[in-house]
Motif scaffolding. Structure first.
Motif, mmCIF file in Angstrom:
data_model
loop_
_atom_site.group_PDB
_atom_site.id
_atom_site.type_symbol
_atom_site.label_atom_id
_atom_site.label_comp_id
_atom_site.label_asym_id
_atom_site.label_seq_id
_atom_site.Cartn_x
_atom_site.Cartn_y
_atom_site.Cartn_z
ATOM 1 N N GLU A 27 40.405 21.651 46.531
ATOM 2 C CA GLU A 27 41.207 20.425 46.428
ATOM 3 C C GLU A 27 40.320 19.193 46.598
ATOM 4 N N LEU A 28 39.420 19.252 47.560
ATOM 5 C CA LEU A 28 38.521 18.137 47.825
ATOM 6 C C LEU A 28 37.645 17.856 46.608
ATOM 7 N N LEU A 29 37.132 18.903 46.003
ATOM 8 C CA LEU A 29 36.284 18.761 44.824
ATOM 9 C C LEU A 29 37.056 18.112 43.671
ATOM 10 N N GLU A 30 38.287 18.541 43.457
ATOM 11 C CA GLU A 30 39.116 17.955 42.396
ATOM 12 C C GLU A 30 39.358 16.467 42.656
ATOM 13 N N GLU A 31 39.643 16.122 43.898
ATOM 14 C CA GLU A 31 39.896 14.726 44.237
ATOM 15 C C GLU A 31 38.640 13.873 44.061
ATOM 16 N N MET A 32 37.504 14.434 44.383
ATOM 17 C CA MET A 32 36.255 13.711 44.190
ATOM 18 C C MET A 32 36.000 13.478 42.705
ATOM 19 N N GLU A 33 36.215 14.511 41.911
ATOM 20 C CA GLU A 33 35.968 14.396 40.468
ATOM 21 C C GLU A 33 36.911 13.394 39.815
ATOM 22 N N GLY A 35 38.205 10.807 41.403
ATOM 23 C CA GLY A 35 38.072 9.514 42.056
ATOM 24 C C GLY A 35 39.252 9.161 42.940
ATOM 25 N N ASP A 36 39.992 10.155 43.393
ATOM 26 C CA ASP A 36 41.162 9.940 44.248
ATOM 27 C C ASP A 36 40.699 9.754 45.695
ATOM 28 N N GLY A 37 40.375 8.508 46.058
ATOM 29 C CA GLY A 37 39.848 8.225 47.387
ATOM 30 C C GLY A 37 40.811 8.557 48.511
ATOM 31 N N GLU A 38 42.091 8.264 48.313
ATOM 32 C CA GLU A 38 43.093 8.555 49.347
ATOM 33 C C GLU A 38 43.261 10.063 49.533
ATOM 34 N N THR A 43 42.260 15.210 52.387
ATOM 35 C CA THR A 43 41.831 16.607 52.303
ATOM 36 C C THR A 43 40.588 16.870 53.149
ATOM 37 N N LEU A 44 39.669 15.913 53.214
ATOM 38 C CA LEU A 44 38.508 16.079 54.093
ATOM 39 C C LEU A 44 38.981 16.227 55.534
ATOM 40 N N ASP A 74 34.278 10.536 58.943
ATOM 41 C CA ASP A 74 34.254 9.214 58.326
ATOM 42 C C ASP A 74 33.274 9.113 57.161
ATOM 43 N N ALA A 75 32.790 10.259 56.664
ATOM 44 C CA ALA A 75 31.849 10.262 55.541
ATOM 45 C C ALA A 75 32.503 9.656 54.299
ATOM 46 N N THR A 76 31.705 8.940 53.534
ATOM 47 C CA THR A 76 32.209 8.348 52.304
ATOM 48 C C THR A 76 32.206 9.383 51.180
ATOM 49 N N LEU A 77 32.920 9.055 50.130
ATOM 50 C CA LEU A 77 32.960 9.935 48.958
ATOM 51 C C LEU A 77 31.542 10.165 48.440
ATOM 52 N N GLU A 78 30.729 9.119 48.401
ATOM 53 C CA GLU A 78 29.349 9.256 47.918
ATOM 54 C C GLU A 78 28.512 10.152 48.827
ATOM 55 N N GLU A 79 28.665 10.011 50.131
ATOM 56 C CA GLU A 79 27.906 10.848 51.065
ATOM 57 C C GLU A 79 28.273 12.318 50.888
#
Length: 92
Positions: A27-33, A35-38, A43-44, A74-79
């Motif tokens: 789920e996290l991978l899909e949201e990252m791909e 761009g679903d930041g919320e 999910t993180l 608190d890691a960012t999407l980019e991190e």
């Protein structure tokens, strides 16, 4: 397996829990791909909460090698993107 959550410490986690964790990882991978930041943040948090809930904390002075390292809450999407393998954060 020994899992480290960056900035928090280590937990010992039985292999039987990885099916549940892999579902959250997917789920996290899909949201990252997408761009679903919320969704990514939600999910993180759920993934890290599951590791804390299912694992047994190791003492702070334990020096066990971590077989899996997960990002801080608190890691960012980019991190997190930099930490990914082809399988996501959790192999398998």
């Amino acid at each position: 397996m020994i899992v480290r959550i960056m900035g928090e410490g280590q937990v010992s986690l039985a292999d039987e829990h990885f099916a549940e964790l892999n579902k959250l990882d997917d789920e996290l991978l899909e949201e990252m791909e997408s761009g679903d930041g919320e969704g990514f943040r939600r999910t993180l948090g759920a993934l890290l909460d599951a590791v804390r809930r299912l694992g047994s904390p190791l003492p702070d002075d334990a020096l066990e090698p971590s077989e899996l390292i997960l990002p801080a809450p608190d890691a960012t999407l980019e991190e997190v993107r930099e930490m990914l393998s082809d399988d996501g954060l959790i192999p398998g």
